[in-house]
Design a protein around this motif. Structure first.
Motif, PDB file in Angstrom:
ATOM      1  N   GLN A  50     -20.013  80.803 -13.778  1.00 16.92           N
ATOM      2  CA  GLN A  50     -20.822  79.782 -13.116  1.00 16.92           C
ATOM      3  C   GLN A  50     -22.244  80.277 -12.896  1.00 16.92           C
ATOM      4  N   GLU A  51     -23.217  79.353 -13.030  1.00 16.01           N
ATOM      5  CA  GLU A  51     -24.620  79.718 -12.866  1.00 16.01           C
ATOM      6  C   GLU A  51     -24.916  80.101 -11.422  1.00 16.01           C
ATOM      7  N   ASN A  52     -25.669  81.161 -11.261  1.00 23.19           N
ATOM      8  CA  ASN A  52     -26.071  81.627  -9.923  1.00 23.19           C
ATOM      9  C   ASN A  52     -27.355  80.909  -9.523  1.00 23.19           C
ATOM     10  N   HIS A  53     -27.193  79.669  -9.075  1.00 24.54           N
ATOM     11  CA  HIS A  53     -28.346  78.834  -8.755  1.00 24.54           C
ATOM     12  C   HIS A  53     -27.950  77.835  -7.676  1.00 24.54           C
TER      13      HIS A  53
ATOM     14  N   ARG B 214     -32.779  79.968  -7.130  1.00 28.79           N
ATOM     15  CA  ARG B 214     -32.436  80.308  -5.740  1.00 28.79           C
ATOM     16  C   ARG B 214     -31.021  80.873  -5.791  1.00 28.79           C
ATOM     17  N   LYS B 215     -30.926  82.179  -5.705  1.00 21.23           N
ATOM     18  CA  LYS B 215     -29.659  82.847  -5.998  1.00 21.23           C
ATOM     19  C   LYS B 215     -28.767  82.997  -4.767  1.00 21.23           C
ATOM     20  N   TYR B 216     -27.463  82.958  -5.035  1.00 12.74           N
ATOM     21  CA  TYR B 216     -26.459  83.288  -4.027  1.00 12.74           C
ATOM     22  C   TYR B 216     -26.277  84.804  -3.988  1.00 12.74           C
TER      23      TYR B 216
ATOM     24  N   PHE C   2     -22.617  89.120  -6.150  1.00 15.48           N
ATOM     25  CA  PHE C   2     -23.653  89.214  -7.169  1.00 15.48           C
ATOM     26  C   PHE C   2     -24.553  90.430  -6.977  1.00 15.48           C
ATOM     27  N   GLU C   3     -25.068  90.905  -8.092  1.00 15.52           N
ATOM     28  CA  GLU C   3     -26.200  91.824  -8.077  1.00 15.52           C
ATOM     29  C   GLU C   3     -27.456  91.004  -8.344  1.00 15.52           C
ATOM     30  N   GLU C   4     -28.610  91.574  -8.086  1.00 15.65           N
ATOM     31  CA  GLU C   4     -29.860  90.839  -8.202  1.00 15.65           C
ATOM     32  C   GLU C   4     -30.101  90.315  -9.618  1.00 15.65           C
TER      33      GLU C   4
END
Length: 304
Positions: free
Chosen positions: A30-33, A6-8, A18-20
């Motif tokens: 940091q993890e995009n979650h 579940r991305k920011y 962020f990009e997709e």
């Protein structure tokens, strides 16, 4: 199996947009979650990750046990994501291995106390066929209080201070019982860890003409020693059920056969050529193992 995320849209740590395709922040790492979700989602994610990990472990152990040398071969050609990393697997298996040995040693000592048996100087059962054989050959028999008393008297009669100190440490270590045995087990675990790169170097020397990187030989050594621990645990389990089972011989023969098959798969060559390599490799390895174990025993005594 790719992890569902579940991305920011923006990094909550540093503000990077962020990009997709960004699974991790390119700026801070940091993890995009997004973990701020209902508990049921976290539980579902936990089981997803656990089942995936179990699948990797199963495939890794299956190939390690049933197909000697295949994991090393896959590591060399770059097929690594589907299997547990070699050192990670080794550390986990070795921790379980030495933990079980410690329990086994404790069980033997408890049985001896219940039967009022004499304290045993022997440290057999380390899962090391060479070490066990050495101890048997050197008469590692039961140490009675009378023998201990005689040993103390003998130490007092030694005139050379250095030699007297060394012998005194040996006697003290022999009296240590469970504490001495646990110390030796701990030091043996360190010895086995340092033995792996040395065995890799032995393979590097014997297969020098193949111009392989040392890392390839090291991974072979890691996988072989991991199998050795698994095999010894299985043998000790059989011994627990059937006390007459010869652990040392069984482990030695199966390990030798496994090493032969693994060498053929990874390094190639005819069965005869592999066998002619196996003999000197095994001899050098066994001599090295014996020397290292005796050094470990000496260090354990001196540290006592």
């Amino acid at each position: 199996m790719e992890k569902s995320r579940r991305k920011y849209t923006q990094c909550p740590n540093c503000g990077y947009t962020f990009e997709e395709v960004n699974n991790y922040c390119p700026n801070c790492g940091q993890e995009n979650h997004d973990l701020n979700v209902p508990v049921k989602h976290l539980v579902a994610e936990f089981f997803e990750s656990t089942l995936h990990f179990d699948t990797k472990v199963w495939h890794t152990l299956k190939f390690l046990v049933l197909k000697p040398g295949l994991l090393t071969q896959k590591f060399i050609i770059g097929q690594r994501a589907s299997y547990v990393a070699p050192f990670r697997l080794y550390v986990f298996v070795s921790i379980v291995f030495f933990f079980l040995l410690a329990l086994r040693a404790g069980r033997h000592d408890a049985t001896a106390k219940e039967e009022q048996a004499p304290v045993e100087l022997s440290v057999e059962g380390l899962g090391n066929p060479v070490a066990d054989s050495l101890l048997k050959a050197n008469g590692a028999a039961a140490v009675t209080p009378e023998i201990m008393s005689a040993s103390d008297s003998a130490v007092q009669n030694i005139e050379n201070p250095t030699f007297k100190s060394a012998i005194s440490k040996v006697v003290t270590f022999a009296k240590g019982g469970e504490q001495s045995k646990q110390k030796l087990l701990k030091n043996t675990s360190f010895m086995m860890f340092f033995l792996m790169p040395f065995f890799g170097f032995i393979l590097y020397l014997f297969y020098y003409r193949q111009r392989r990187n040392y890392v390839e030989h090291l991974m072979f050594s890691v996988h072989f020693h991991t199998f050795f621990f698994l095999l010894t645990m299985l043998a000790l389990g059989v011994e627990y059920i059937y006390s007459g089972f010869d652990v040392d011989t069984w482990v030695f023969v199966v390990s030798l056969l496994y090493l032969f098959l693994a060498l053929r798969r990874v390094y190639g060559g005819s069965p005869l050529r592999t066998f002619l390599k196996l003999i000197p490799i095994s001899l050098v390895y066994l001599v090295s193992l014996t020397v290292l174990f005796l050094c470990t025993l000496a260090v354990s005594v001196l540290m006592g």
